[in-house]
Design an enzyme around this catalytic site. Structure first.
Site, PDB file in Angstrom:
ATOM      1  CG  ASN A   9      47.087  42.932  41.951  1.00 59.96           C
ATOM      2  OD1 ASN A   9      48.124  42.902  41.288  1.00 59.96           O
ATOM      3  ND2 ASN A   9      45.899  42.631  41.434  1.00 59.96           N
ATOM      4  CD1 TRP A  10      52.134  46.725  44.444  1.00 54.62           C
ATOM      5  CD2 TRP A  10      54.131  46.949  43.449  1.00 54.62           C
ATOM      6  NE1 TRP A  10      53.079  46.951  45.416  1.00 54.62           N
ATOM      7  CE2 TRP A  10      54.302  47.089  44.837  1.00 54.62           C
ATOM      8  CE3 TRP A  10      55.245  47.043  42.612  1.00 54.62           C
ATOM      9  CZ2 TRP A  10      55.556  47.334  45.412  1.00 54.62           C
ATOM     10  CZ3 TRP A  10      56.484  47.270  43.173  1.00 54.62           C
ATOM     11  CH2 TRP A  10      56.640  47.431  44.564  1.00 54.62           C
ATOM     12  CE  LYS A  11      44.474  45.625  40.018  1.00 51.26           C
ATOM     13  NZ  LYS A  11      43.110  45.947  39.675  1.00 51.26           N
ATOM     14  CG  HIS A  94      43.285  40.008  39.192  1.00 51.31           C
ATOM     15  ND1 HIS A  94      42.631  40.829  38.320  1.00 51.31           N
ATOM     16  CD2 HIS A  94      43.302  40.645  40.388  1.00 51.31           C
ATOM     17  CE1 HIS A  94      42.272  41.944  38.964  1.00 51.31           C
ATOM     18  NE2 HIS A  94      42.669  41.849  40.221  1.00 51.31           N
ATOM     19  CD  GLU A  96      42.784  44.015  36.635  1.00 53.43           C
ATOM     20  OE1 GLU A  96      44.002  43.845  36.791  1.00 53.43           O
ATOM     21  OE2 GLU A  96      42.114  44.811  37.337  1.00 53.43           O
ATOM     22  CD  GLU A 166      40.486  41.100  43.761  1.00 51.60           C
ATOM     23  OE1 GLU A 166      41.012  41.964  44.457  1.00 51.60           O
ATOM     24  OE2 GLU A 166      40.857  40.843  42.602  1.00 51.60           O
ATOM     25  N   GLY A 172      38.766  48.679  40.880  1.00 49.40           N
ATOM     26  CA  GLY A 172      39.251  49.893  40.230  1.00 49.40           C
ATOM     27  C   GLY A 172      38.167  50.886  39.873  1.00 49.40           C
ATOM     28  CB  SER A 212      37.051  50.129  45.373  1.00 49.08           C
ATOM     29  OG  SER A 212      37.066  50.200  43.962  1.00 49.08           O
ATOM     30  N   GLY A 233      44.414  46.900  45.143  1.00 46.17           N
ATOM     31  CA  GLY A 233      45.025  47.400  43.909  1.00 46.17           C
ATOM     32  C   GLY A 233      45.504  48.829  44.078  1.00 46.17           C
ATOM     33  N   GLY A 234      44.678  49.760  43.658  1.00 40.19           N
ATOM     34  CA  GLY A 234      45.049  51.181  43.651  1.00 40.19           C
ATOM     35  C   GLY A 234      45.695  51.678  44.934  1.00 40.19           C
TER      36      GLY A 234
HETATM   37  P1  PGA Z   1      41.411  47.870  43.393  1.00 37.36           P
HETATM   38  O1  PGA Z   1      41.952  46.486  42.773  1.00 37.36           O
HETATM   39  O2  PGA Z   1      41.756  47.876  44.858  1.00 37.36           O
HETATM   40  O3  PGA Z   1      42.157  48.938  42.622  1.00 37.36           O
HETATM   41  O4  PGA Z   1      39.952  47.919  43.141  1.00 37.36           O
HETATM   42  C1  PGA Z   1      41.835  45.294  43.508  1.00 37.36           C
HETATM   43  C2  PGA Z   1      42.344  44.160  42.684  1.00 37.36           C
HETATM   44  O5  PGA Z   1      42.102  44.134  41.468  1.00 37.36           O
HETATM   45  O6  PGA Z   1      43.004  43.245  43.208  1.00 37.36           O
END
Ligand code: PGA
Length: 250
Positions: A9-11, A94, A96, A166, A172, A212, A233-234
């Site tokens: 997930n590049w966001k 998600h 966010e 999640e 993050g 994470s 994500g990251g």
């Molecule tokens: P993260 O993000 O791996 O950076 O914690 C995961 C996500 O939000 O899908």
């Protein structure tokens, strides 16, 4: 047998001009993967991502969609638009988007129904905040999120949906849920699905963990019986960090 799905997930990261080379790199470093490999990118990167993924094992996903077919929805993108450029997956709900963009269990349900109707594979995100975990209401909350997300969706369609558990406090933050905590909730989600549909149906759902996840903790998380992949994500933004997670999914 369920297939592992590892989805990046590049966001709001990476430029359209960086996308082609990066997806090619992801395809290269994950060659021979036994799991499904997905890159979910910003809308403006999707065309380049699809072009780069063509002829490789990598699948491309969007990070959102609108639940209406078309019309006066300035700034929105429909399922038909995503299908038209050959996108396969779409992340829905998600945390966010729930937190910053007023996404609700109701819009998650509408978007999931629309994605299924149009042949996109939804990755539906659920998860609790730290306060909710500390209050001991994690599973109650997850049950509500799951039941509302799947309202009016028949078993045959429902099974196509990927669920990403999640925990918001782990996204993050570098703070991963322990493999036991993640497994407990993913197992609980499968029990809710068994209740909603049937025991056998529930066994067919792919349930990912996200928050994470990285090259250090992926193997332990993915070894759990109810964790069938990851939403990353990251660590999805650097090919060398993403590849070991894919490798761990076997
Ligand atoms: P993260 O993000 O791996 O950076 O914690 C995961 C996500 O939000 O899908």
């Amino acid at each position: 047998m369920r297939k592992y799905i590892i989805a990046g997930n590049w966001k709001m990261n990476k430029l359209p001009s960086e996308t082609y080379d990066f997806v090619k790199e992801i395809a290269k470093v994950t060659e021979g993967a036994t799991c499904e490999v997905v890159c979910c990118t910003p809308y403006v990167c999707l065309t380049e991502a699809v072009k780069a993924a063509e002829g490789t094992h990598v699948k491309i996903g969007a990070e959102n969609l609108h639940f209406e077919d078309k019309g006066a929805f300035t700034g929105e993108v429909s399922a038909d638009m995503l299908k038209d450029i050959k996108v396969d997956y779409v992340i829905i709900g998600h945390s966010e988007r729930r937190q910053y963009f007023a996404e609700t269990d109701e819009t998650v349900n509408k978007k999931t129904i629309k994605a299924l109707e149009k042949g996109l594979i939804p990755i539906v995100c659920v998860g609790e905040s730290l306060e909710e975990r500390e209050a001991g209401i994690t599973m109650d909350l997850i049950a509500i999120q799951i039941k509302k997300a799947f309202a009016n969706i028949e078993a045959e369609d429902a099974k196509k949906v990927v669920i990403a558990y999640e925990p918001i406090w782990a996204i993050g933050t570098g703070k991963t849920a322990t493999a036991e905590q993640a497994e407990e909730v993913c197992k609980g989600i499968r029990e809710i699905l068994a209740e909603l549909y049937c025991e056998k149906c529930a066994e067919e759902f792919v349930i990912q963990y996200g928050g994470s996840m990285n090259d250090q903790n992926a193997a332990e998380l993915l070894a759990k019986p109810n964790i069938d992949g990851g939403l990353i994500g990251g660590a999805s933004l650097v090919a060398e960090k993403f590849a070991p997670i894919v490798k761990a999914a076997k």
